[in-house]
Design a protein around this motif. Structure first.
Motif, PDB file in Angstrom:
ATOM      1  N   SER A 113      34.218  56.891  62.702  1.00 24.60           N
ATOM      2  CA  SER A 113      34.159  58.313  62.340  1.00 24.60           C
ATOM      3  C   SER A 113      35.541  58.955  62.435  1.00 24.60           C
ATOM      4  CB  SER A 113      33.185  59.059  63.249  1.00 24.60           C
ATOM      5  OG  SER A 113      31.884  58.608  63.043  1.00 24.60           O
ATOM      6  N   MET A 114      36.273  58.596  63.464  1.00 20.25           N
ATOM      7  CA  MET A 114      37.613  59.157  63.634  1.00 20.25           C
ATOM      8  C   MET A 114      38.561  58.679  62.525  1.00 20.25           C
ATOM      9  SD  MET A 114      37.172  61.062  66.181  1.00 20.25           S
ATOM     10  CE  MET A 114      38.721  61.523  66.885  1.00 20.25           C
ATOM     11  N   LYS A 115      38.382  57.439  62.074  1.00 20.32           N
ATOM     12  CA  LYS A 115      39.256  56.896  61.033  1.00 20.32           C
ATOM     13  C   LYS A 115      38.964  57.488  59.656  1.00 20.32           C
ATOM     14  CE  LYS A 115      40.227  52.480  63.182  1.00 20.32           C
ATOM     15  NZ  LYS A 115      40.091  51.021  63.106  1.00 20.32           N
ATOM     16  N   THR A 116      37.788  58.055  59.474  1.00 22.48           N
ATOM     17  CA  THR A 116      37.405  58.544  58.145  1.00 22.48           C
ATOM     18  C   THR A 116      37.387  60.069  58.048  1.00 22.48           C
ATOM     19  OG1 THR A 116      35.062  58.387  58.748  1.00 22.48           O
ATOM     20  CG2 THR A 116      36.043  56.483  57.639  1.00 22.48           C
ATOM     21  N   THR A 117      38.054  60.742  58.972  1.00 23.22           N
ATOM     22  CA  THR A 117      38.028  62.210  58.942  1.00 23.22           C
ATOM     23  C   THR A 117      38.725  62.786  57.712  1.00 23.22           C
ATOM     24  OG1 THR A 117      39.991  62.265  60.353  1.00 23.22           O
ATOM     25  CG2 THR A 117      37.860  62.534  61.439  1.00 23.22           C
ATOM     26  N   HIS A 118      39.687  62.071  57.159  1.00 24.19           N
ATOM     27  CA  HIS A 118      40.425  62.598  56.010  1.00 24.19           C
ATOM     28  C   HIS A 118      39.912  62.073  54.678  1.00 24.19           C
ATOM     29  CE1 HIS A 118      43.125  64.530  58.762  1.00 24.19           C
ATOM     30  NE2 HIS A 118      43.396  63.387  59.354  1.00 24.19           N
ATOM     31  N   GLN A 119      38.919  61.186  54.709  1.00 18.13           N
ATOM     32  CA  GLN A 119      38.319  60.703  53.461  1.00 18.13           C
ATOM     33  C   GLN A 119      37.241  61.688  53.021  1.00 18.13           C
ATOM     34  OE1 GLN A 119      36.779  56.781  53.998  1.00 18.13           O
ATOM     35  NE2 GLN A 119      38.792  55.850  54.253  1.00 18.13           N
ATOM     36  N   ILE A 120      37.227  62.012  51.752  1.00 18.66           N
ATOM     37  CA  ILE A 120      36.266  62.960  51.204  1.00 18.66           C
ATOM     38  C   ILE A 120      35.321  62.203  50.266  1.00 18.66           C
ATOM     39  CG2 ILE A 120      35.991  65.084  49.839  1.00 18.66           C
ATOM     40  CD1 ILE A 120      37.407  65.504  52.532  1.00 18.66           C
ATOM     41  N   SER A 121      34.029  62.503  50.352  1.00 22.67           N
ATOM     42  CA  SER A 121      33.067  61.832  49.473  1.00 22.67           C
ATOM     43  C   SER A 121      33.263  62.302  48.039  1.00 22.67           C
ATOM     44  CB  SER A 121      31.631  62.105  49.936  1.00 22.67           C
ATOM     45  OG  SER A 121      31.287  63.448  49.717  1.00 22.67           O
ATOM     46  N   ALA A 122      32.946  61.437  47.105  1.00 24.20           N
ATOM     47  CA  ALA A 122      33.206  61.717  45.686  1.00 24.20           C
ATOM     48  C   ALA A 122      32.323  62.829  45.134  1.00 24.20           C
ATOM     49  CB  ALA A 122      33.010  60.449  44.867  1.00 24.20           C
ATOM     50  N   GLY A 123      31.043  62.818  45.465  1.00 28.32           N
ATOM     51  CA  GLY A 123      30.117  63.762  44.860  1.00 28.32           C
ATOM     52  C   GLY A 123      29.963  65.068  45.609  1.00 28.32           C
ATOM     53  N   LEU A 124      29.812  64.984  46.916  1.00 25.64           N
ATOM     54  CA  LEU A 124      29.549  66.177  47.717  1.00 25.64           C
ATOM     55  C   LEU A 124      30.817  66.845  48.240  1.00 25.64           C
ATOM     56  CD1 LEU A 124      26.507  64.875  49.797  1.00 25.64           C
ATOM     57  CD2 LEU A 124      26.461  66.534  47.940  1.00 25.64           C
ATOM     58  N   HIS A 125      31.927  66.117  48.211  1.00 25.81           N
ATOM     59  CA  HIS A 125      33.214  66.627  48.698  1.00 25.81           C
ATOM     60  C   HIS A 125      33.138  67.037  50.170  1.00 25.81           C
ATOM     61  CE1 HIS A 125      34.671  66.374  44.641  1.00 25.81           C
ATOM     62  NE2 HIS A 125      33.649  67.102  44.234  1.00 25.81           N
ATOM     63  N   ILE A 126      32.479  66.212  50.975  1.00 25.42           N
ATOM     64  CA  ILE A 126      32.422  66.430  52.415  1.00 25.42           C
ATOM     65  C   ILE A 126      33.165  65.280  53.089  1.00 25.42           C
ATOM     66  CG2 ILE A 126      30.246  67.710  52.360  1.00 25.42           C
ATOM     67  CD1 ILE A 126      28.835  65.129  53.256  1.00 25.42           C
ATOM     68  N   PRO A 127      33.654  65.497  54.304  1.00 30.56           N
ATOM     69  CA  PRO A 127      34.337  64.401  54.995  1.00 30.56           C
ATOM     70  C   PRO A 127      33.381  63.226  55.239  1.00 30.56           C
ATOM     71  CG  PRO A 127      34.761  66.487  56.079  1.00 30.56           C
ATOM     72  CD  PRO A 127      33.701  66.739  55.058  1.00 30.56           C
ATOM     73  N   MET A 128      33.871  62.029  55.008  1.00 31.43           N
ATOM     74  CA  MET A 128      33.055  60.840  55.238  1.00 31.43           C
ATOM     75  C   MET A 128      32.735  60.662  56.720  1.00 31.43           C
ATOM     76  SD  MET A 128      32.155  59.571  52.434  1.00 31.43           S
ATOM     77  CE  MET A 128      31.456  58.055  53.041  1.00 31.43           C
ATOM     78  N   SER A 129      33.518  61.271  57.587  1.00 28.59           N
ATOM     79  CA  SER A 129      33.234  61.170  59.019  1.00 28.59           C
ATOM     80  C   SER A 129      31.866  61.774  59.346  1.00 28.59           C
ATOM     81  CB  SER A 129      34.323  61.864  59.834  1.00 28.59           C
ATOM     82  OG  SER A 129      34.415  63.230  59.485  1.00 28.59           O
ATOM     83  N   PHE A 130      31.432  62.762  58.558  1.00 29.83           N
ATOM     84  CA  PHE A 130      30.101  63.335  58.760  1.00 29.83           C
ATOM     85  C   PHE A 130      29.030  62.265  58.578  1.00 29.83           C
ATOM     86  CE2 PHE A 130      26.277  65.259  56.884  1.00 29.83           C
ATOM     87  CZ  PHE A 130      25.876  66.042  57.953  1.00 29.83           C
ATOM     88  N   MET A 131      29.217  61.407  57.605  1.00 33.59           N
ATOM     89  CA  MET A 131      28.227  60.344  57.377  1.00 33.59           C
ATOM     90  C   MET A 131      28.306  59.287  58.461  1.00 33.59           C
ATOM     91  SD  MET A 131      26.555  61.569  55.161  1.00 33.59           S
ATOM     92  CE  MET A 131      25.418  60.357  55.679  1.00 33.59           C
ATOM     93  N   TYR A 132      29.512  58.907  58.835  1.00 36.11           N
ATOM     94  CA  TYR A 132      29.660  57.884  59.853  1.00 36.11           C
ATOM     95  C   TYR A 132      29.264  58.382  61.241  1.00 36.11           C
ATOM     96  CZ  TYR A 132      31.802  54.747  56.516  1.00 36.11           C
ATOM     97  OH  TYR A 132      32.023  53.922  55.451  1.00 36.11           O
ATOM     98  N   LEU A 133      29.239  59.680  61.445  1.00 35.51           N
ATOM     99  CA  LEU A 133      28.770  60.235  62.724  1.00 35.51           C
ATOM    100  C   LEU A 133      27.287  59.965  62.952  1.00 35.51           C
ATOM    101  CD1 LEU A 133      30.527  63.669  63.260  1.00 35.51           C
ATOM    102  CD2 LEU A 133      30.518  61.708  64.787  1.00 35.51           C
ATOM    103  N   SER A 134      26.561  59.662  61.883  1.00 39.44           N
ATOM    104  CA  SER A 134      25.138  59.346  62.044  1.00 39.44           C
ATOM    105  C   SER A 134      24.941  58.118  62.935  1.00 39.44           C
ATOM    106  CB  SER A 134      24.481  59.121  60.680  1.00 39.44           C
ATOM    107  OG  SER A 134      25.055  58.003  60.023  1.00 39.44           O
ATOM    108  N   ILE A 135      25.910  57.203  62.928  1.00 37.23           N
ATOM    109  CA  ILE A 135      25.791  55.992  63.742  1.00 37.23           C
ATOM    110  C   ILE A 135      25.871  56.318  65.241  1.00 37.23           C
ATOM    111  CG2 ILE A 135      26.803  53.725  64.259  1.00 37.23           C
ATOM    112  CD1 ILE A 135      27.738  53.695  61.282  1.00 37.23           C
ATOM    113  N   PRO A 136      26.946  56.942  65.733  1.00 30.43           N
ATOM    114  CA  PRO A 136      26.968  57.210  67.174  1.00 30.43           C
ATOM    115  C   PRO A 136      25.935  58.247  67.623  1.00 30.43           C
ATOM    116  CG  PRO A 136      28.918  58.143  66.139  1.00 30.43           C
ATOM    117  CD  PRO A 136      28.216  57.325  65.100  1.00 30.43           C
ATOM    118  N   ILE A 137      25.615  59.199  66.759  1.00 32.63           N
ATOM    119  CA  ILE A 137      24.606  60.190  67.157  1.00 32.63           C
ATOM    120  C   ILE A 137      23.231  59.537  67.264  1.00 32.63           C
ATOM    121  CG2 ILE A 137      23.347  62.253  66.376  1.00 32.63           C
ATOM    122  CD1 ILE A 137      26.062  63.324  65.379  1.00 32.63           C
ATOM    123  N   GLY A 138      22.864  58.757  66.256  1.00 31.97           N
ATOM    124  CA  GLY A 138      21.588  58.043  66.315  1.00 31.97           C
ATOM    125  C   GLY A 138      21.534  57.092  67.502  1.00 31.97           C
ATOM    126  N   ALA A 139      22.638  56.373  67.744  1.00 33.35           N
ATOM    127  CA  ALA A 139      22.681  55.437  68.868  1.00 33.35           C
ATOM    128  C   ALA A 139      22.626  56.179  70.207  1.00 33.35           C
ATOM    129  CB  ALA A 139      23.936  54.582  68.786  1.00 33.35           C
TER     130      ALA A 139
END
Length: 168
Positions: A113-139
């Protein structure tokens, strides 16, 4: 222990509400995409991405809720042949291994999540870290519920709260 039970119950209700909202939004967005594609012969770039990301969150939050309710798939025919004490020992070892796995997921999920804070998703234009945060939050949620199960069923059992050998 009652406070932990209450907190976990409240968290599970919130999780279930989020899951319901995400599933409803996914349904609406996918229906919208199907209508656009087959009726108007057009499409957009964000609908599929939204549905995919919402599904990821639903799966990881749902896994936490399922863990708390003992609804994960179990293959326990060999364990059921053991005496009750053996079943309890195997169950405890199983939960300790789950804790180790979840701690690993949290560690590496935060790292990605920390490594992907500056990557933006193609369609929604949101940081990819938001998606990868689902892993540690779910865990982390699964870890909380696993700790609750270990405490309730193995470390602090009472007569009214015997180990969960026969769950639904």
């Amino acid at each position: 222990m009652r406070i932990l039970e209450w907190v976990c119950g409240a968290i599970e209700k919130i999780i279930n509400f989020i899951i319901i909202v995400c599933l409803m939004m996914m349904t609406v967005v996918i229906f919208y995409q199907v209508v656009l594609r087959y009726v108007f012969n057009s499409s957009n770039i964000w609908a599929e991405e939204f549905a995919r990301y919402a599904f990821i969150w639903v799966v990881l939050l749902g896994a936490a809720s399922a863990l708390r309710r003992f609804q994960h798939i179990r293959i326990d025919f060999v364990v059921n042949m053991l005496p009750e004490r053996g079943q309890k020992l195997i169950g405890f070892i199983n939960y300790v291994l789950i804790v180790g796995f979840l701690l690993t997921l949290i560690k590496y999920g935060i790292a990605i999540s920390m490594k992907t804070t500056h990557q933006i998703s193609a369609g929604l234009h949101i940081p990819m870290s938001f998606m990868y945060l689902s892993i540690p939050i779910g865990a982390a949620l699964m870890l909380l519920f696993t700790i609750q199960i270990i405490l309730r069923d193995y470390l602090l059992p009472s007569d009214a709260n015997s180990p969960a050998l026969e769950r639904e």
